[in-house]
Design an enzyme around this catalytic site. Structure first.
Site, PDB file in Angstrom:
ATOM      1  N   GLY A 251       0.781  -1.242   0.000  1.00 36.70           N
ATOM      2  CA  GLY A 251       0.000   0.000   0.000  1.00 36.70           C
ATOM      3  C   GLY A 251       0.805   1.280   0.000  1.00 36.70           C
ATOM      4  O   GLY A 251       0.286   2.335   0.381  1.00 36.70           O
TER       5      GLY A 251
ATOM      6  N   HIS B 217       2.139   0.603 -13.336  1.00 33.48           N
ATOM      7  CA  HIS B 217       2.887  -0.604 -13.698  1.00 33.48           C
ATOM      8  C   HIS B 217       4.379  -0.293 -13.607  1.00 33.48           C
ATOM      9  O   HIS B 217       4.820   0.754 -14.100  1.00 33.48           O
ATOM     10  CB  HIS B 217       2.523  -1.044 -15.117  1.00 33.48           C
ATOM     11  CG  HIS B 217       3.223  -2.303 -15.521  1.00 33.48           C
ATOM     12  ND1 HIS B 217       2.841  -3.535 -15.060  1.00 33.48           N
ATOM     13  CD2 HIS B 217       4.318  -2.509 -16.300  1.00 33.48           C
ATOM     14  CE1 HIS B 217       3.658  -4.453 -15.544  1.00 33.48           C
ATOM     15  NE2 HIS B 217       4.555  -3.864 -16.305  1.00 33.48           N
TER      16      HIS B 217
ATOM     17  N   ASP C 293      -2.002  -4.482 -19.145  1.00 37.12           N
ATOM     18  CA  ASP C 293      -0.905  -3.507 -19.180  1.00 37.12           C
ATOM     19  C   ASP C 293      -0.739  -2.825 -20.540  1.00 37.12           C
ATOM     20  O   ASP C 293       0.384  -2.519 -20.969  1.00 37.12           O
ATOM     21  CB  ASP C 293       0.425  -4.182 -18.778  1.00 37.12           C
ATOM     22  CG  ASP C 293       0.394  -4.728 -17.349  1.00 37.12           C
ATOM     23  OD1 ASP C 293      -0.346  -4.179 -16.523  1.00 37.12           O
ATOM     24  OD2 ASP C 293       1.106  -5.702 -17.074  1.00 37.12           O
TER      25      ASP C 293
ATOM     26  N   MET D 202      -3.275  -7.246  -7.347  1.00 37.31           N
ATOM     27  CA  MET D 202      -2.641  -8.346  -8.088  1.00 37.31           C
ATOM     28  C   MET D 202      -3.651  -9.354  -8.641  1.00 37.31           C
ATOM     29  O   MET D 202      -3.357 -10.543  -8.725  1.00 37.31           O
ATOM     30  CB  MET D 202      -1.615  -9.055  -7.189  1.00 37.31           C
ATOM     31  CG  MET D 202      -0.500  -8.149  -6.699  1.00 37.31           C
ATOM     32  SD  MET D 202       0.394  -7.301  -8.035  1.00 37.31           S
ATOM     33  CE  MET D 202       1.351  -8.667  -8.666  1.00 37.31           C
TER      34      MET D 202
ATOM     35  N   ILE E 140      -6.083 -10.132 -12.032  1.00 35.20           N
ATOM     36  CA  ILE E 140      -6.447  -9.717 -13.389  1.00 35.20           C
ATOM     37  C   ILE E 140      -7.956  -9.553 -13.441  1.00 35.20           C
ATOM     38  O   ILE E 140      -8.699 -10.424 -12.975  1.00 35.20           O
ATOM     39  CB  ILE E 140      -5.962 -10.765 -14.403  1.00 35.20           C
ATOM     40  CG1 ILE E 140      -4.430 -10.750 -14.449  1.00 35.20           C
ATOM     41  CG2 ILE E 140      -6.553 -10.495 -15.787  1.00 35.20           C
ATOM     42  CD1 ILE E 140      -3.817 -11.824 -15.315  1.00 35.20           C
TER      43      ILE E 140
HETATM   44  C1  GRF Z   1       4.216  -1.478  -7.209  1.00 34.29           C
HETATM   45  O1  GRF Z   1       5.527  -1.620  -7.627  1.00 34.29           O
HETATM   46  C2  GRF Z   1       3.271  -1.553  -8.387  1.00 34.29           C
HETATM   47  O2  GRF Z   1       3.785  -0.982  -9.529  1.00 34.29           O
HETATM   48  C3  GRF Z   1       3.147  -3.044  -8.562  1.00 34.29           C
HETATM   49  O3  GRF Z   1       3.072  -3.540  -7.253  1.00 34.29           O
HETATM   50  C4  GRF Z   1       3.746  -2.662  -6.372  1.00 34.29           C
HETATM   51  C5  GRF Z   1       2.771  -2.252  -5.318  1.00 34.29           C
HETATM   52  O4  GRF Z   1       3.391  -1.564  -4.271  1.00 34.29           O
HETATM   53  N1  GRF Z   1       2.029  -3.375  -9.405  1.00 34.29           N
HETATM   54  P1  GRF Z   1       2.509  -0.891  -3.115  1.00 34.29           P
HETATM   55  O5  GRF Z   1       1.554  -1.954  -2.599  1.00 34.29           O
HETATM   56  O6  GRF Z   1       1.799   0.290  -3.690  1.00 34.29           O
HETATM   57  O7  GRF Z   1       3.511  -0.496  -2.077  1.00 34.29           O
END
Ligand code: GRF
Length: 208
Positions: free
Chosen positions: A12, A109, A145, A90, A92
């Site tokens: 987060g 991304h 993406d 995470m 899809i």
């Molecule tokens: C980030 O690097 C984002 O790009 C990827 O997952 C990570 C999430 O980090 N999809 P956080 O949970 O916002 O710290």
């Protein structure tokens, strides 16, 4: 006042960066809720510490994506969001879910798209011998993406970088990029045309 719902799965840190910028810069927007697909997501505490409502819709409690997304949609609906912000979410999303929110789902991304869509971006960038890596904030379309790019930021790939050291450098860039992109969205400063996004008054859509 635009309503935002942020979807997370883990740490987060992007949600924290967006929430802090929203408060500090007094955006015409409110983070109505943070929704996680995992009970154990540390980002839920980041949200609660900031007084943001949290909900969990655990994908493991659903037999298939359709049932999970029906529950996700039901959790989100009461907040009437103008935009859904994916921040380390995470799962899809199905084309049906994405189409229902067309133009209103945003993602960050950790690569310079269209290079390195999908997972494991930092290892792949290092193995390809890239000298620059970075992050992209984009609208979500059914193809993973591949949606219209709102802004991008580049960071160097340094000799001796591991996927972890590169990820940490890219993450700092994400924390600059994503709040900027959302600020433009809620202030209606972006124009969308034929799959391209431009800033109405020409603000730079890249960072280094
Ligand atoms: C980030 O690097 C984002 O790009 C990827 O997952 C990570 C999430 O980090 N999809 P956080 O949970 O916002 O710290």
């Amino acid at each position: 006042m635009k309503q935002l719902v942020i979807l997370i799965s883990g740490r987060g840190s992007n949600l924290a960066a967006i929430a802090d910028a929203c408060a500090a810069e007094r955006w015409p927007a409110c983070i109505a809720a943070v929704v996680s697909n995992r009970h154990e997501a540390a980002g839920l505490h980041e949200a609660q510490r900031r007084g943001i409502a949290t909900r969990v819709v655990d994908h493991r409690e659903h037999a298939d994506r359709t049932s999970f997304e029906a529950a996700l949609g039901a959790a989100i609906a009461p907040y009437r969001p103008d935009f859904l912000l994916l921040a380390g979410f995470m799962r899809i999303l199905t084309p049906q879910f994405v189409e229902a929110w067309a133009g209103r789902i945003v993602n960050v991304h950790p690569s310079l798209l269209p290079a390195f869509a999908g997972l494991d971006t930092h290892r792949r960038a290092i193995e390809a011998g890239c000298k620059l890596a970075g992050a992209t904030v984009h609208l979500v379309t059914p193809e993973l993406d591949h949606g219209p790019i709102i802004n991008q930021g580049a960071v160097p790939v340094l000799a001796g970088d591991s996927p972890a050291t590169l990820a940490a450098r890219v993450l700092q860039m994400e924390h600059r990029l994503y709040p900027a992109a959302v600020r433009w969205l809620v202030a209606d400063e972006l124009a969308f045309d034929a799959g391209r996004v431009t800033h109405r008054t020409g603000e730079a859509q890249w960072l280094v």
